[in-house]
Write a protein that holds these residues in place. Structure first.
Motif, PDB file in Angstrom:
ATOM      1  N   TYR A   1       4.960   8.203  -4.698  1.00 30.01           N
ATOM      2  CA  TYR A   1       4.464   7.783  -6.006  1.00 30.01           C
ATOM      3  C   TYR A   1       5.130   6.477  -6.452  1.00 30.01           C
TER       4      TYR A   1
ATOM      5  N   ALA B   1       3.109   3.919  -4.793  1.00 32.17           N
ATOM      6  CA  ALA B   1       1.783   3.812  -5.418  1.00 32.17           C
ATOM      7  C   ALA B   1       1.878   3.019  -6.730  1.00 32.17           C
TER       8      ALA B   1
ATOM      9  N   LEU C   1       2.279  -0.638  -5.858  1.00 31.79           N
ATOM     10  CA  LEU C   1       1.015  -1.207  -5.376  1.00 31.79           C
ATOM     11  C   LEU C   1       0.030  -1.396  -6.523  1.00 31.79           C
ATOM     12  N   GLN C   2       0.021  -0.443  -7.456  1.00 29.13           N
ATOM     13  CA  GLN C   2      -0.840  -0.537  -8.638  1.00 29.13           C
ATOM     14  C   GLN C   2      -0.483  -1.776  -9.456  1.00 29.13           C
TER      15      GLN C   2
ATOM     16  N   LEU D   1      -3.452  -1.268  -5.087  1.00 30.28           N
ATOM     17  CA  LEU D   1      -3.627   0.160  -4.780  1.00 30.28           C
ATOM     18  C   LEU D   1      -5.072   0.502  -4.401  1.00 30.28           C
ATOM     19  N   ASP D   2      -6.039  -0.117  -5.081  1.00 29.58           N
ATOM     20  CA  ASP D   2      -7.450   0.182  -4.796  1.00 29.58           C
ATOM     21  C   ASP D   2      -7.866  -0.175  -3.375  1.00 29.58           C
TER      22      ASP D   2
ATOM     23  N   CYS E   1      -5.875   0.286  -0.808  1.00 32.79           N
ATOM     24  CA  CYS E   1      -4.984   0.987   0.127  1.00 32.79           C
ATOM     25  C   CYS E   1      -5.470   2.377   0.478  1.00 32.79           C
TER      26      CYS E   1
ATOM     27  N   VAL F   1      -3.192   5.552   1.767  1.00 33.26           N
ATOM     28  CA  VAL F   1      -1.824   5.967   2.076  1.00 33.26           C
ATOM     29  C   VAL F   1      -1.841   7.353   2.717  1.00 33.26           C
TER      30      VAL F   1
ATOM     31  N   TYR G   1       3.022   6.112 -16.501  1.00 31.32           N
ATOM     32  CA  TYR G   1       2.417   6.716 -15.306  1.00 31.32           C
ATOM     33  C   TYR G   1       2.449   8.238 -15.288  1.00 31.32           C
TER      34      TYR G   1
ATOM     35  N   LEU H   1      -2.782   7.605  -9.540  1.00 32.77           N
ATOM     36  CA  LEU H   1      -1.807   7.224  -8.507  1.00 32.77           C
ATOM     37  C   LEU H   1      -2.088   7.921  -7.186  1.00 32.77           C
TER      38      LEU H   1
ATOM     39  N   ARG I   1      -5.508   7.449  -3.910  1.00 31.52           N
ATOM     40  CA  ARG I   1      -5.554   6.791  -2.602  1.00 31.52           C
ATOM     41  C   ARG I   1      -4.578   7.403  -1.594  1.00 31.52           C
TER      42      ARG I   1
END
Lengths: 188, 281
Positions: free
Chosen positions: B122, B125, B128-129, B134-135, B137, B139, B181, B195, B198
């Motif tokens: 997390y 994530a 990356l966000q 993130l969109d 990726c 994982v 988050y 989160l 993905r």
């Protein structure tokens, strides 16, 4: 007895105690010296380079897979437990803290005791918690030789006092006698 | 200390642990035979103490006959210590040195090996966000322990840990607040579904399973330290094979590929933070 390693555990007051002991060990000191010093999450690079300025032995942080060799003083890296494997190489562990400590003296002493058995010398110096007492007891039970700093002369007497009570060590000595004793034991 | 394995019997301990690991492997398929002996010894002795069993052979006897008891033992041997944004300097370096590379890909596949209860997945994530990636990726977060994977999927953690995590997050260069988050529920916090959208959590054993995907980035932090050298080499080989050319490998802060068989197959992106890149040839 042919000793193969010395393990030392200390916390509060340990910086000064090690500054007293380690420079007295000459470059021909015949076995590796492995130290757990509680210092929180701080890195110990500057303390190690300071010691290298005053010691004949090479002082460094122990690394994963590295063999423990004479001529070196190894410190456990901050935030990792340090262990000795059957092939006399170091391994590290990020397991939960033991006695609120990581690195923990107990973890190093117990793993070293199983590997070196009677060829091990365990030393507990000044410190403010009980870590190391169980480990020193295992060192003794597996035939190793045990030294504890006299609590009356330790900056923090708690750690040596626990070790004295639990492990009933072979020697209880003042700080300035620790290095000469290690030299005497390992030169026999 | 266990009184059975005293000075006289101490040699028996390692012999019996060898038999125990062999028995566990044959009965249950989990292979701990090349785990660090010192680590296993510590866990076995602690399990003996807790369960009041005198010898390792006694423990093996129980393990072979009691699958529930084995589940507990599996937990003993798995590595479950983790925290969000553990080693914040690593995440800072990751932002600086790895994110620009990832940006050049249209689609990014990531393998988080040995993800345990998910805190570090997390963390990744979130990072990356915040970098707007993130969109793009996928994982894969894997562990051999189904119990920790269940916790990871739930994404519910103790509130008591959050203060430390907030601090790590800030030190790691977080651009918002960690509380953006998660939602608080009584003594817990639950990380938001956006989160985990993905992330696929899956059972994978680094010791016995093989390559399952080609990925651009692998994170495997503080897992190799528990393995013996041959097994470290084997797993590094698995990572090397799984990575795309110039793919990135992130290890724990005291883990090294130096002196391993794969030393010259990677170059360091950040030596201190143990971030490496697969060489093209």
């Amino acid at each position: 007895m042919n000793y193969q390693a010395v393990v030392i555990g200390t916390s509060f007051g340990g910086l000064d105690a090690l500054r007293t002991i380690l420079p007295q060990l000459g470059e021909s000191f015949p076995v590796p010296v492995i130290v757990v010093l509680h210092i929180g999450d701080r890195n110990i690079d500057s303390f190690i380079s300071h010691l290298n300025g005053s010691c004949s032995l090479t002082v460094k942080e122990a690394e994963m897979n590295e063999p423990a060799r004479p001529g070196f003083v190894y410190f456990a890296p901050p935030n990792y437990h340090l262990l000795i494997e059957n092939n006399f190489c170091f391994s590290l562990s990020a397991d939960e803290k033991l006695n609120f400590s990581r690195p923990s003296i107990d973890v190093l002493f117990e793993s070293a005791a199983w590997v070196y058995k009677q060829a091990l010398i365990g030393v507990i110096l000044t410190g403010a918690n009980s870590d190391g007492a169980d480990g020193l007891k295992v060192v003794k039970q597996l035939g190793g030789t045990t030294l504890v700093q006299n609590p009356c002369t330790a900056l923090a007497p708690v750690m040596p006092r626990f070790a004295l009570t639990l492990a009933r060590p072979d020697f209880r000595i003042n700080l300035e006698r620790v290095a000469p004793k290690l030299i005497e034991l390992t030169s026999q | 200390m266990n009184s059975y394995y005293d000075d006289q019997n101490s040699r028996l301990l390692d012999i019996e642990i060898g038999l125990l690991l062999e028995g566990v492997y044959q009965k249950y398929g989990y292979d701990f035979r090349e785990y660090s002996k010192a680590h296993v010894r510590r866990r076995v002795l602690s399990r003996l103490k807790i369960s009041g069993i005198e010898t390792v052979i006694g423990l093996l006897d129980r393990l072979l006959r009691d699958a529930d008891f084995f589940r507990g033992f599996l937990n003993d041997l798995s590595i479950n210590v983790t925290e969000m944004f553990r080693d914040p300097e690593f995440y800072r370096s990751f932002r600086e040195n790895v994110i620009p590379k990832l940006r050049t890909y249209t689609f990014i596949k990531i393998w988080h090996a040995g993800c345990s209860t998910g805190e570090e997945v997390y963390s990744l994530a979130i990072l990356l966000q915040e970098e707007g990636l993130l969109d793009r990726c996928q994982v894969y977060a894997t562990d051999f322990n189904g119990k920790v994977l269940d916790i990871a999927r739930e994404a519910v953690y103790q509130k008591s840990e959050i203060e430390q995590y907030e601090q790590n997050y800030r030190q790691a260069g977080g651009t918002r607040k960690l509380s953006d988050y998660y939602q608080s529920l009584y003594g817990s916090v639950m990380f938001k579904k956006e989160l985990s959208a993905r992330i696929v959590f899956a059972d994978h054993n680094l010791v016995t399973d093989s390559v399952f995907a080609e990925v651009n980035l692998i994170l495997c932090r503080n897992v190799l330290i528990y393995f013996e050298k041959d097994l470290q080499n084997k797993v590094l080989g698995l990572f090397h094979e799984s990575l795309t050319p110039a793919g990135v490998l992130c290890l724990g802060s005291k883990e090294s590929i130096r002196f391993s068989k794969y030393e010259d197959r990677f170059t360091a992106i950040d030596e201190k933070q143990r971030i490496f890149k697969k060489r093209l040839i």
